[in-house]
Design an enzyme around this catalytic site. Structure first.
Site, PDB file in Angstrom:
ATOM      1  N   ARG A 104       0.825  -1.206   0.000  1.00 38.57           N
ATOM      2  CA  ARG A 104       0.000   0.000   0.000  1.00 38.57           C
ATOM      3  C   ARG A 104       0.856   1.252   0.000  1.00 38.57           C
ATOM      4  O   ARG A 104       1.939   1.277   0.571  1.00 38.57           O
ATOM      5  CB  ARG A 104      -0.899   0.013   1.240  1.00 38.57           C
ATOM      6  CG  ARG A 104      -1.844   1.198   1.276  1.00 38.57           C
ATOM      7  CD  ARG A 104      -2.756   1.153   2.460  1.00 38.57           C
ATOM      8  NE  ARG A 104      -2.177   1.912   3.563  1.00 38.57           N
ATOM      9  CZ  ARG A 104      -2.792   2.118   4.718  1.00 38.57           C
ATOM     10  NH1 ARG A 104      -3.980   1.593   4.939  1.00 38.57           N
ATOM     11  NH2 ARG A 104      -2.219   2.820   5.655  1.00 38.57           N
ATOM     12  N   CYS A 106       0.120   5.523   0.678  1.00 38.77           N
ATOM     13  CA  CYS A 106      -0.883   6.472   1.163  1.00 38.77           C
ATOM     14  C   CYS A 106      -0.240   7.850   1.137  1.00 38.77           C
ATOM     15  O   CYS A 106       0.831   8.042   1.723  1.00 38.77           O
ATOM     16  CB  CYS A 106      -1.332   6.107   2.571  1.00 38.77           C
ATOM     17  SG  CYS A 106      -2.608   7.210   3.226  1.00 38.77           S
TER      18      CYS A 106
END
Length: 130
Positions: A104, A106
């Site tokens: 991920r 972000c």
């Protein structure tokens, strides 16, 4: 090889020249989802918790349109307008992904479409699983 756009009425319709997702062989590339109600195209919620839930529900609907779920996701990209809400976002995110922890990124951005607080996109593998 499958190479086609994906469309479902259970997620908001694109507001521009793109697809909700695109299937390329065993891979599904989902466009970013913001917290829009699929039926009304209105923003759902005023806070990061409700907006995160709706964005992830929209991702879930796109995945389900290809008989996939969050366990098929190998990469997520998250865009927040305020990193101070990162911990709150993570609580909601974890409730959808559980023990499955895809790669991920972000990042904080200055603004998102329609002035929402969060946008989430994913890449999922649709091939054989053990």
């Amino acid at each position: 090889m499958i190479f086609e756009p994906v469309r479902t009425d259970k997620a908001p319709q694109p507001v521009g020249p793109y697809s909700q997702a695109f299937r390329a062989g065993d891979w599904l590339f989902c466009s970013g989802q913001i917290p829009l109600d699929p039926q009304t195209s209105e923003i759902v919620g005023q806070n990061i918790e409700s907006q995160s839930r709706q964005a992830l529900e929209n991702i879930k609907a796109v995945l389900q349109a290809q008989s996939l779920n969050f366990k098929n996701v190998v990469k997520t990209m998250v865009f927040l307008t305020d990193m101070k809400e990162f911990a709150l976002f993570n609580q909601i995110y974890e409730s959808y992904f559980g023990e499955h922890k895809p790669a991920r990124s972000c990042v904080e951005v200055s603004t998102l479409p329609k002035g929402v607080k969060v946008e989430v996109e994913v890449i999922a593998f649709a091939g054989h699983q053990k």
